[in-house]
Design a protein around this motif. Structure first.
Motif, PDB file in Angstrom:
ATOM      1  N   PHE A 169       0.837  -1.196   0.000  1.00  0.00           N
ATOM      2  CA  PHE A 169       0.000   0.000   0.000  1.00  0.00           C
ATOM      3  C   PHE A 169       0.876   1.252   0.000  1.00  0.00           C
ATOM      4  CE2 PHE A 169      -1.959   3.350   2.651  1.00  0.00           C
ATOM      5  CZ  PHE A 169      -2.998   3.686   1.801  1.00  0.00           C
ATOM      6  N   SER A 226       1.675  12.407   6.796  1.00  0.00           N
ATOM      7  CA  SER A 226       1.533  11.003   7.180  1.00  0.00           C
ATOM      8  C   SER A 226       1.339  10.182   5.919  1.00  0.00           C
ATOM      9  CB  SER A 226       0.325  10.851   8.116  1.00  0.00           C
ATOM     10  OG  SER A 226       0.160   9.496   8.487  1.00  0.00           O
ATOM     11  N   SER A 227       2.207   9.199   5.696  1.00  0.00           N
ATOM     12  CA  SER A 227       2.145   8.481   4.425  1.00  0.00           C
ATOM     13  C   SER A 227       2.748   7.086   4.548  1.00  0.00           C
ATOM     14  CB  SER A 227       2.871   9.273   3.340  1.00  0.00           C
ATOM     15  OG  SER A 227       4.236   9.422   3.685  1.00  0.00           O
ATOM     16  N   CYS A 228       2.505   6.296   3.515  1.00  0.00           N
ATOM     17  CA  CYS A 228       3.028   4.941   3.419  1.00  0.00           C
ATOM     18  C   CYS A 228       3.694   4.767   2.061  1.00  0.00           C
ATOM     19  CB  CYS A 228       1.913   3.913   3.543  1.00  0.00           C
ATOM     20  SG  CYS A 228       0.891   4.082   5.024  1.00  0.00           S
ATOM     21  N   CYS A 282       4.559   2.567   7.945  1.00  0.00           N
ATOM     22  CA  CYS A 282       4.274   3.923   7.464  1.00  0.00           C
ATOM     23  C   CYS A 282       4.979   4.931   8.365  1.00  0.00           C
ATOM     24  CB  CYS A 282       2.773   4.183   7.475  1.00  0.00           C
ATOM     25  SG  CYS A 282       1.828   2.994   6.487  1.00  0.00           S
ATOM     26  N   GLU A 333       5.174   9.277   9.827  1.00  0.00           N
ATOM     27  CA  GLU A 333       4.885  10.701   9.844  1.00  0.00           C
ATOM     28  C   GLU A 333       6.217  11.409   9.707  1.00  0.00           C
ATOM     29  OE1 GLU A 333       2.650  11.810  13.275  1.00  0.00           O
ATOM     30  OE2 GLU A 333       0.797  10.888  12.540  1.00  0.00           O
ATOM     31  N   LYS A 368       8.197   9.651  12.737  1.00  0.00           N
ATOM     32  CA  LYS A 368       7.544   8.700  13.631  1.00  0.00           C
ATOM     33  C   LYS A 368       7.004   7.557  12.759  1.00  0.00           C
ATOM     34  CE  LYS A 368       5.848  12.541  16.487  1.00  0.00           C
ATOM     35  NZ  LYS A 368       4.618  13.218  16.986  1.00  0.00           N
ATOM     36  N   PHE A 369       6.891   6.387  13.354  1.00  0.00           N
ATOM     37  CA  PHE A 369       6.553   5.206  12.548  1.00  0.00           C
ATOM     38  C   PHE A 369       5.334   4.478  13.109  1.00  0.00           C
ATOM     39  CE2 PHE A 369      11.100   6.056  12.352  1.00  0.00           C
ATOM     40  CZ  PHE A 369      11.263   6.228  10.987  1.00  0.00           C
ATOM     41  N   PHE A 370       4.593   3.827  12.216  1.00  0.00           N
ATOM     42  CA  PHE A 370       3.425   3.066  12.653  1.00  0.00           C
ATOM     43  C   PHE A 370       3.120   1.952  11.656  1.00  0.00           C
ATOM     44  CE2 PHE A 370       0.275   5.115   9.783  1.00  0.00           C
ATOM     45  CZ  PHE A 370       0.950   6.285   9.443  1.00  0.00           C
ATOM     46  N   GLU A 371       2.266   1.013  12.116  1.00  0.00           N
ATOM     47  CA  GLU A 371       1.877  -0.110  11.265  1.00  0.00           C
ATOM     48  C   GLU A 371       1.142   0.385  10.020  1.00  0.00           C
ATOM     49  OE1 GLU A 371      -0.539  -2.904  13.348  1.00  0.00           O
ATOM     50  OE2 GLU A 371       1.077  -3.538  14.700  1.00  0.00           O
ATOM     51  N   PRO A 378      -1.816   0.471   7.658  1.00  0.00           N
ATOM     52  CA  PRO A 378      -3.231   0.096   7.755  1.00  0.00           C
ATOM     53  C   PRO A 378      -3.571  -1.055   6.805  1.00  0.00           C
ATOM     54  CG  PRO A 378      -3.021   2.474   7.685  1.00  0.00           C
ATOM     55  CD  PRO A 378      -1.650   1.913   7.408  1.00  0.00           C
TER      56      PRO A 378
END
Lengths: 709, 150
Positions: free
Chosen positions: A498, A528-530, A559, A561, A581-584, A586
């Motif tokens: 994605f 904020s993006s992937c 993903c 920020e 910053k990092f995150f799973e 979606p």
């Protein structure tokens, strides 16, 4: 999106002058005098003291409480620090830290706080002859104020191991046969003689003794513990001998049947920095070092044959990947090109017999040169980036070498004083360079004016499909690109994970359109993006499996920020300059790791295999219809190349990392893979998302598997 | 009985009522995995936890049931937000949340037609706020549950 069939003139002659930017004041000559504590104003010691607390709060999570480094950030003490910063000034160190750290944003840190953190780092590194408090413009040379360094200059200490540390000769094991151009271009099925095995970069072995029917019986043949440190090793195997790059720029030759050490050579520097691959040609093993040298060793004995400089490491240049061989030329890339200095990154070619420089191709277009008008009004000294930190490939038919280039630096257009319309040639492109002249034959810029630290630098895989001559690449945006490798023309794409950075990818031209908020991102403004900067795909090579026409890639689903930081246009400055910053990702159910197989004719996904742990090896495929890959959670698996089904797995001592290889000796097939630490953002990003995955912080090793006799 | 318990009973009764209705409206089942908000090495131990939310759409009525655990501190609020995957957006609805570091989420919402379309476009997400992380500690975008089966 731009395609150009440029014939640039040979680009050579990079000046190695230091320039006048790093002027040092001789603080060591300040008159000795007793000082009286004055309540008003800080001292260096008081700055260091308060900096210690600030470091503990803001920096120690990544760099360690004692600056010793962790899996999330490099060490900031000792030889490695002084090698990088000893010739620089506190002002430049401050500028670098203030522009880039902490990665999540500067938060409540004031300018004085940053100065205090620099004072603490200098204090911990033995800076002990400072009489004045640090300021933002303190410009002494750091190493000149470390009395231990000054004393060592006068009375050198015994150096780290250097040269041949274990003597031996491969001819005691097997008769030596020179590795000719013919054998490099058409490898014997038993060999894995170059990075990704053949010049086209297929990471494919035709060996089929181990196959889908019997792989479940595969067992460990031998294991060899490697030197500790960060490492992404890609072993070579030629004529039964395994050549292995270790951390610290150490190369070993091992008997492929038994794992017995034959010789070991320490080229140095003895640091723990990442290195990926080495090359072999004729009777030489050729390595690029982390301090940007090329060194050739005798493949039989490990004795050094020649050495030459790729670039001046005191200017920050380095290598994390080794060279390839193209018709007797050693072709190598370069990293560490984010600083505002007159010298830029290049690809260079050296004679494999002598090491003599033959040509250089600059990846940054200068004002007045073709492509030079894509950098706005920036002076040449402030045009940075374009690293070639992943080894390219070579087509003997076109006599072109294909490389990916990294993005512009700093990471966000506003930080580099440019806009989304300033493409910045020849960054984030595929460049096809003539191996005889070093001239650019064509380029294709996949993502102009890159804005999120997502480079398109990774391997170019060359595929002949009918009459088509194709080149495939897969960058951090997770887009698998297909181009004609003779003309550079766009032929298609596939989104493998994605992505929401682009609102449109033109199916006819491949031109990408960034999301509007990314296009217009201002300083300190979060987007904020992937995918994240760990990449939809990163340095782990993908494999092309000719029997099925599948391209199978190790992918990552996270993903970020991102917020740009300010960077002054100051010679000697520069850097990367973004908070992240990092995150799973979606929709992935928290599965960071993905193996994706793509039909290269239709560019459609044939199958995928997803799991929680991220992948940390390249993929390889074999004539036995097997795919091999390893992950952060210590699993090394064999999959059915046509379905992705797991057919065999084992668990190693620590995270499985590097580039597996397949080889055969006396008719017996082996599969080898390394376990290793380090590996940059593909490790640091999962480390803050999949925190439950643990592994030992040591245990670098090569494991070799086979079927029972 | 506290507000949370009343809500639970009402919700169960509603679900039973819906299930016993002679003519069931077409049901769409969605799911969100809750995971930590964007984090860094500095904050990785401060933004914690995970969870799962199942969302059932019948007509324009959305039933929300979920749970979470392991947050750094007690939840103070939960919301349904409007924003495409990985792009945060405004609050669309408030959700009932148990005020604990581990607990449950409930809601029965009447969505606008635009919000139903956003749900089908994966442009809604659940976010849980905590005492230590007021801007949010857990977050998860909503997809058809079958999306996760593939």
């Amino acid at each position: 999106m731009t395609i150009s069939k440029l014939k640039l003139s040979k680009q050579i002659g990079i000046s190695l002058l230091l320039g006048g930017a790093l002027a040092a004041c001789d603080s060591g000559s300040a008159p000795a005098e007793s000082t009286v504590a004055v309540a008003a104003g800080p001292s260096f010691d008081s700055q260091a003291s308060s900096g210690s607390d600030l470091f503990a709060t803001n920096c120690a999570a990544c760099h360690g409480a004692n600056l010793e480094g962790t899996r999330l950030g490099p060490l900031l003490t000792g030889g490695a620090f002084l090698q990088r910063w000893g010739t620089q000034t506190p002002a430049l160190l401050l500028g670098n830290i203030q522009a880039n750290m902490p990665p999540g944003g500067s938060g409540n840190l004031s300018d004085d706080d940053y100065v205090a953190i620099v004072a603490h780092i200098l204090n911990e590194n033995g800076v002990d002859s400072v009489t004045e408090p640090l300021t933002a413009s303190t410009d002494f040379t750091i190493a000149d104020n470390v009395s231990a360094v000054v004393a060592r200059r006068e009375r050198p200490e015994p150096p780290a191991p250097q040269g041949l540390t274990v003597a031996g000769n491969t001819e005691d094991f097997v008769e030596f046969v020179p590795l000719t151009t013919e054998r490099l271009e058409n490898p014997d099925p038993a060999d894995w003689p170059s990075h990704r095995r053949n010049p086209h970069g297929h990471s494919y072995s035709p060996l089929d003794q181990i196959n889908t029917d019997n792989v479940r019986g595969m067992t460990l043949e031998w294991v060899w513990n490697m030197h500790e440190g960060d490492s992404e090793p890609a072993p070579l195997v030629y004529n039964g001998i395994v050549y292995l790059i270790n951390p610290g720029n150490v190369i070993q030759a091992l008997d492929g049947r038994t794992g017995e050490l034959i010789w070991e050579h320490w080229t140095g520097p003895a640091n723990g920095q990442d290195m990926r691959n080495i090359a072999m040609y004729d009777d030489k093993i050729i390595q690029a070092t982390t301090d940007a040298r090329l060194v050739a060793l005798d493949a039989r004995t490990g004795e050094q044959v020649w050495e030459t400089e790729i670039a001046d490491s005191s200017l920050g240049f380095s290598n994390s990947s080794g060279p390839i061989i193209a018709d007797g030329k050693v072709i190598t890339g370069l990293a560490g090109c984010a600083r505002y200095i007159p010298e830029d990154c290049y690809i260079s070619a050296h004679d494999a017999t002598t090491g003599e420089l033959e040509w250089r191709f600059n990846t940054i277009a200068q004002a007045g040169e073709p492509g030079g008008d894509t950098w706005g009004d920036l002076d040449n000294v402030f045009r940075a980036g374009g690293e070639t930190w992943i080894t390219g490939t070579y087509d003997p038919e076109t006599r072109l070498t294909y490389w990916g280039t990294a993005q512009q630096k700093p990471w966000v257009p506003v930080s580099r004083h440019l806009t989304i319309n300033d493409a910045g040639l020849f960054t984030n492109s595929t460049v096809a360079v003539d191996i005889d002249t070093g001239s650019l034959d064509w380029y294709f810029q996949h993502v102009p004016a890159e804005a999120l630290d997502l480079d398109e630098v990774f391997e170019r895989v060359l595929v002949n499909r009918g009459d088509e001559r194709l080149v495939f690449s897969l960058g951090k945006y997770g887009i698998l690109w297909k181009n004609d490798r003779v003309s550079g023309e766009f032929r298609g794409f596939a989104e493998t994970v994605f992505q929401n950075s682009f609102t449109h990818i033109d199916p006819e031209t491949g031109a990408v359109t960034y999301r509007e908020d990314i296009q217009n991102a201002q300083l300190d403004q979060w987007t904020s993006s992937c995918p994240s900067s760990a990449g939809g795909k990163d340095w782990h090579s993908m494999t092309y499996h000719p029997p099925t026409g599948l391209m199978i890639a190790p992918l990552s689903q996270t993903c970020l920020e991102n917020a740009a930081r300010e960077v002054d246009l100051v010679q000697g400055g520069g850097g990367l300059a973004a908070s992240r910053k990092f995150f799973e990702m979606p929709g992935t159910d928290g599965k960071l790791g993905k193996l994706g197989a793509y039909n290269i004719d239709t560019m459609e996904e044939a199958w995928s295999f997803e799991q929680r742990a991220s992948y940390h090896t390249g993929t390889i495929s074999t004539g036995g219809n097997l795919l091999f890959a390893g992950d952060l959670d210590r699993y090394f698996r064999a999959h059915d190349v046509e379905t992705g089904e797991v057919l065999w797995e084992t668990r190693l001592g620590t995270s499985v990392q590097g580039h597996p290889v397949a080889f055969a000796i006396d008719g017996k097939q082996y599969i080898a893979v390394t376990a290793a630490l380090g590996g940059t953002s593909p490790r640091t990003v999962p480390s803050v998302i999949a925190t439950e995955i643990t592994y030992p912080d040591h245990g670098n090793a090569i494991y070799v598997f086979s079927l029972p006799d | 009985m506290n507000k949370f318990g009343q809500c639970s009973i009402a919700l169960i009764a509603t679900i039973l009522g819906v299930l016993s209705a002679p003519a069931l409206a077409q049901t769409e089942v969605y799911r969100a995995r809750l995971s930590p908000m964007p984090t860094t090495p500095q904050t990785v131990n401060e933004i914690t936890g995970e969870g799962e939310v199942i969302l059932t759409l019948e007509g324009n009525t959305l039933t929300v049931e979920g749970s979470f655990s392991g947050m750094s501190s007690a939840a103070i609020a939960a919301h349904l937000h409007n924003g495409p995957p990985a792009q945060p957006g405004p609050v669309a609805h408030a959700l009932e949340v148990q005020e604990a570091a581990s607990g449950d989420i409930f809601a029965m919402l009447e969505l606008t037609d635009e919000q139903v379309q956003a749900l089908r476009d994966n442009a809604l997400y659940v976010q849980v706020h905590s005492e230590n992380n007021g801007p949010g500690e857990l977050r998860g975008w909503i997809y058809l549950r079958s999306h996760f089966d593939s």
